[in-house]
Design an enzyme around this catalytic site. Structure first.
Site, mmCIF file in Angstrom:
data_model
loop_
_atom_site.group_PDB
_atom_site.id
_atom_site.type_symbol
_atom_site.label_atom_id
_atom_site.label_comp_id
_atom_site.label_asym_id
_atom_site.label_seq_id
_atom_site.Cartn_x
_atom_site.Cartn_y
_atom_site.Cartn_z
ATOM 1 N N ASP A 152 0.851 -1.182 0.000
ATOM 2 C CA ASP A 152 0.000 0.000 0.000
ATOM 3 C C ASP A 152 0.892 1.239 0.000
ATOM 4 O O ASP A 152 2.123 1.134 0.038
ATOM 5 C CB ASP A 152 -0.912 0.012 1.229
ATOM 6 N N LYS A 174 -3.730 2.819 -2.701
ATOM 7 C CA LYS A 174 -4.890 3.638 -3.030
ATOM 8 C C LYS A 174 -4.741 5.008 -2.379
ATOM 9 O O LYS A 174 -4.083 5.154 -1.348
ATOM 10 C CB LYS A 174 -6.184 2.987 -2.520
ATOM 11 N N MET A 286 -10.308 7.863 8.003
ATOM 12 C CA MET A 286 -10.855 8.263 6.696
ATOM 13 C C MET A 286 -12.032 9.226 6.884
ATOM 14 O O MET A 286 -13.058 9.127 6.210
ATOM 15 C CB MET A 286 -11.288 7.034 5.890
#
Length: 380
Positions: A152, A174, A286
């Site tokens: 990641d 991502k 997030m």
């Protein structure tokens, strides 16, 4: 039966009888006796280790250690200039560095390169919140042994540049609004590489099972008969607040905390908050893009508008920054400060610990590379 013990005084002829010695070790603890032993060895031109006085030793015994795991077959012997404790400390540090993969211990000769399907496996490794040295020892060791690393963009990615040249690194990271490799392709990639007989390390930020896709990858690999190991990591939900001195629980303030994803809006956060204690700390991952909606929902559900809020960006990296605000002002404060992901949002009275540190003129040292940054205003 290999050693004969003679419990008696030293005789100067012991160095030459019954056959000439090649090494003498003087360690009686009595200076007069050790002086006599040393002088006798010197006169006979025999190596003598003087345990109590390295300056008068003609030889020193090394601190010896054998590697384990990927370092099996390697033996190190260290002499530290006549200082045995120095030698031992350095030996232990080298053994740890070999075990953790900080030294190049992988075999390059004498091992067949042929691999079969039965040897392949996948390891899900939690890389921690950002600093390279916050990965676990087990995770670091497996990373050094990997044939393929599927990584990641967050976590201990700085370690990738230190991997052996034979290691293939595949970046599937991502970012908000940008998912270059869909999750189903990542799942298939792990299975395909493992079926080719490789050790595949899936390096993920934080902990693989805390608001990540680790369980999906685990189940997909298991459904294809691929052995999977999970190596937990430090979750950013706990470690990033800690980087700026904010505990998620504190005696007399909050005895519990809730971790929730706010990526899809406030619904999951509100549901988690409703089932938690009224004083529970809320930690959002997030949560930057929908912070206004989340804050408004929490206030509408009964949370005090003046509840302290901390927004910690890029925790445990050189870009770490903290914004302190309140629940009703959180969205505007984030916009004014230009807050960007990745960031962890902490909602609760525990945020005031950060103010207490500022009042004491203290800070929490969270990373060697951290430079000075603007101190946030206290909550008041």
């Amino acid at each position: 039966g290999e050693i004969t013990w003679h419990e008696r005084a030293f005789d100067v002829e012991d160095v030459s009888r019954p056959s000439r010695a090649w090494l003498v070790h003087a360690a009686t603890g009595r200076a007069d006796v050790d002086d006599l032993v040393t002088a006798s060895a010197d006169a006979a031109a025999v190596w003598c280790v003087r345990a109590g006085d390295s300056a008068r030793s003609a030889a020193w015994l090394p601190a010896v250690g054998k590697g384990q795991g990927a370092a099996e077959g390697i033996q190190v012997a260290i002499t530290g200039g006549g200082d045995p404790r120095r030698s031992t400390a350095l030996r232990d540090a080298i053994l740890v560095a070999m075990e953790c993969g900080d030294l190049p211990v992988a075999r390059v000769r004498g091992v067949s390169s042929q691999v079969g399907p039965a040897t392949g496996r996948v390891v899900l490794v939690g890389g921690g919140p950002g600093a390279d040295d916050l990965i676990t020892v087990r995770g670091r060791r497996l990373l050094a042994q990997a044939d393929v690393v599927v990584t990641d963009r967050l976590g201990a990615t700085g370690l990738l540049a230190r991997l052996p040249q034979r290691t293939r690194v595949i970046d599937v990271g991502k970012s908000p609004g940008h998912n270059p490799v869909p999750q189903f392709e990542i799942n298939e990639l792990l299975v395909r590489e493992a079926k080719d007989g490789r050790l595949v390390v899936r390096l993920k930020g934080g902990d693989p099972f805390v608001l990540g896709r680790g369980s999906e990858e685990l189940l997909h690999c298991a459904s294809h008969g691929i052995p999977v190991e999970v190596v937990p990591g430090l979750s950013s939900a706990i470690s990033v607040p800690a980087a700026v001195g904010i505990p998620v629980t504190q005696r007399g303030v909050s005895a519990s905390f809730v971790v929730a994803s706010a990526h899809d809006g406030p619904d999951h956060v509100l549901a988690a908050a409703r089932s938690a204690a009224p004083d529970a700390t809320i930690v959002l991952l997030m949560g930057v893009s929908r912070l206004g909606d989340t804050a408004a929902g929490l206030i509408a559900d009964g949370r005090c508008a003046q509840t302290p809020v901390a927004i910690v960006e890029s925790g445990w990296t050189a870009s770490q920054r903290t914004t302190i605000t309140t629940l009703e002002a959180a969205a505007e404060a984030a916009r004014a400060a230009g807050v960007k992901p990745p960031a962890v949002v902490v909602i609760g009275e525990v945020v005031r610990v950060h103010d207490e540190l500022l009042a004491l003129g203290a800070t929490v040292e969270s990373h060697d590379a951290l430079g000075p940054h603007d101190a946030p205003e206290p909550l008041g």
